[in-house]
Design a protein around this motif. Structure first.
Motif, short mmCIF file in Angstrom:
data_model
loop_
_atom_site.label_atom_id
_atom_site.label_comp_id
_atom_site.label_asym_id
_atom_site.label_seq_id
_atom_site.Cartn_x
_atom_site.Cartn_y
_atom_site.Cartn_z
N GLY A 58 0.85 -1.22 -0.13
CA GLY A 58 0.10 0.08 0.03
C GLY A 58 0.71 1.28 -0.01
N GLU A 59 1.95 1.09 0.61
CA GLU A 59 2.96 2.33 0.54
C GLU A 59 2.26 3.65 1.16
OE1 GLU A 59 4.57 3.42 -3.20
OE2 GLU A 59 4.82 1.52 -3.96
N PRO A 60 1.90 3.29 2.72
CA PRO A 60 1.07 4.38 3.15
C PRO A 60 1.74 5.73 3.55
CG PRO A 60 2.13 2.79 4.68
CD PRO A 60 1.95 2.03 3.36
N PRO A 82 -2.92 -1.87 -3.98
CA PRO A 82 -2.01 -2.70 -3.46
C PRO A 82 -1.85 -4.31 -4.08
CG PRO A 82 -3.18 -1.16 -1.71
CD PRO A 82 -3.91 -1.09 -3.14
N LYS A 83 -0.77 -4.61 -4.41
CA LYS A 83 -0.70 -5.99 -4.87
C LYS A 83 -1.10 -7.03 -4.06
CE LYS A 83 2.61 -5.15 -8.50
NZ LYS A 83 3.87 -5.12 -8.93
N GLY A 84 -0.86 -6.72 -2.77
CA GLY A 84 -1.22 -7.97 -1.70
C GLY A 84 -2.57 -7.90 -1.38
N GLY A 169 -21.24 -6.52 -8.91
CA GLY A 169 -21.91 -7.54 -7.80
C GLY A 169 -20.61 -7.80 -6.89
N ALA A 170 -21.12 -7.72 -5.70
CA ALA A 170 -20.20 -7.68 -4.33
C ALA A 170 -19.39 -8.81 -4.12
CB ALA A 170 -20.94 -7.54 -3.11
N GLU A 171 -19.83 -9.97 -4.93
CA GLU A 171 -19.14 -11.41 -5.12
C GLU A 171 -18.06 -11.26 -6.43
OE1 GLU A 171 -22.12 -11.39 -8.16
OE2 GLU A 171 -22.42 -10.88 -6.07
N SER A 172 -18.02 -10.32 -6.90
CA SER A 172 -17.17 -10.33 -8.11
C SER A 172 -15.59 -10.04 -7.48
CB SER A 172 -17.46 -9.22 -9.20
OG SER A 172 -17.24 -8.02 -8.95
N TYR A 173 -14.78 -10.37 -8.28
CA TYR A 173 -13.34 -10.10 -8.01
C TYR A 173 -12.46 -10.23 -9.06
CZ TYR A 173 -12.18 -14.94 -7.84
OH TYR A 173 -12.21 -16.57 -8.19
N TYR A 174 -11.42 -9.53 -9.41
CA TYR A 174 -10.55 -9.32 -10.44
C TYR A 174 -9.08 -9.30 -10.00
CZ TYR A 174 -15.14 -8.65 -12.60
OH TYR A 174 -16.20 -8.71 -12.99
N ALA A 175 -8.35 -9.50 -10.82
CA ALA A 175 -6.90 -9.65 -10.57
C ALA A 175 -6.19 -8.19 -10.56
CB ALA A 175 -6.10 -10.28 -11.57
N ALA A 176 -7.00 -7.16 -11.15
CA ALA A 176 -6.53 -5.79 -11.10
C ALA A 176 -7.43 -5.01 -10.29
CB ALA A 176 -6.64 -5.38 -12.36
N ARG A 177 -8.23 -5.61 -9.28
CA ARG A 177 -8.81 -4.70 -8.26
C ARG A 177 -8.72 -5.04 -6.79
NH1 ARG A 177 -14.86 -4.94 -9.08
NH2 ARG A 177 -14.13 -4.14 -11.20
N GLY A 178 -8.23 -4.28 -6.12
CA GLY A 178 -8.19 -4.40 -4.69
C GLY A 178 -8.70 -3.31 -3.87
N PHE A 179 -7.90 -2.97 -2.89
CA PHE A 179 -8.76 -1.91 -2.02
C PHE A 179 -7.47 -0.96 -1.27
CE2 PHE A 179 -8.08 -5.00 1.18
CZ PHE A 179 -7.88 -4.43 2.35
N ARG A 180 -7.97 0.07 -1.04
CA ARG A 180 -7.08 1.26 -0.31
C ARG A 180 -7.63 1.39 0.76
NH1 ARG A 180 -3.54 3.70 -3.78
NH2 ARG A 180 -3.66 3.24 -5.82
N GLY A 181 -6.52 1.81 2.14
CA GLY A 181 -7.33 1.81 3.16
C GLY A 181 -6.64 3.23 3.84
#
Length: 185
Positions: A58-60, A82-84, A169-181
């Motif tokens: 994430g490089e905070p 973030p990759k992880g 859809g909340a159940e979807s996921y993709y290799a290029a989608r993560g989250f930031r905190g």
């Protein structure tokens, strides 16, 4: 997993955060590293959360200071999501609803385990004022309950010099989608 850092890990993290702080002064005009470092050293549990942000890519970095609470505000400032923390669906309900090809985890549980908050859309837009983020990836953002009740979730990215908010859809996921905190210290 232990939620404590060794003194060596703390020192390494502080060196990393200081270097990032000094390299990106435009993100935190008027803030002083010495004051921030003292605050970090007094909040060992928050240092663990920052280390988790760092460990997962994430490089905070500090993006603000709350005058009312005296807290420094950190966001994940990695150029891309973030990759992880990619290839995850939105929440536990979405994860459990998948019958096959389930992702390993979900955003809401991961953020809680890390001790951080998922960025809200407004915070995501604030981050985008500090640079160009998610030019090739996208990031889940906090989703209003009314949208989530209907099965959806929101994510954002930056394309064509514009920040976009989308739904999936909340159940979807993709290799290029993560989250930031975000984290307040």
């Amino acid at each position: 997993m232990s939620k404590e850092l060794s003194s060596e890990q703390r020192e390494e993290l502080l060196r990393t955060l200081k270097a990032r702080f000094e390299k990106n002064l435009n993100r935190h005009k008027g803030l002083e590293w010495a004051e921030l470092q003292a605050r970090l050293e007094a909040n060992i549990a928050k240092l663990w959360s920052l280390n988790e942000m760092e460990r997962t890519g994430g490089e905070p970095d500090v993006v603000g200071y709350d005058n009312k609470t005296g807290e420094y505000i950190f966001y994940d400032c990695s150029a891309e999501s973030p990759k992880g923390r990619r290839s995850v669906c939105y929440d536990r309900e979405a994860l459990e609803s998948r019958k096959q090809h389930k992702p390993d985890n979900n955003v809401i549980d991961m953020a809680a385990d890390m001790g951080i908050e998922l960025l809200k859309e407004e915070q995501y837009r604030e981050l985008q004022q500090l640079g160009n983020f998610d030019m090739k990836t996208s990031s889940w953002v906090q989703t209003p309950a009314r949208i989530r009740r209907l099965g959806g979730a929101l994510f954002c990215d930056r394309r064509y010099d514009t920040v976009f908010v989308y739904h999936n859809g909340a159940e979807s996921y993709y290799a290029a989608r993560g989250f930031r905190g975000s984290l307040r210290v």
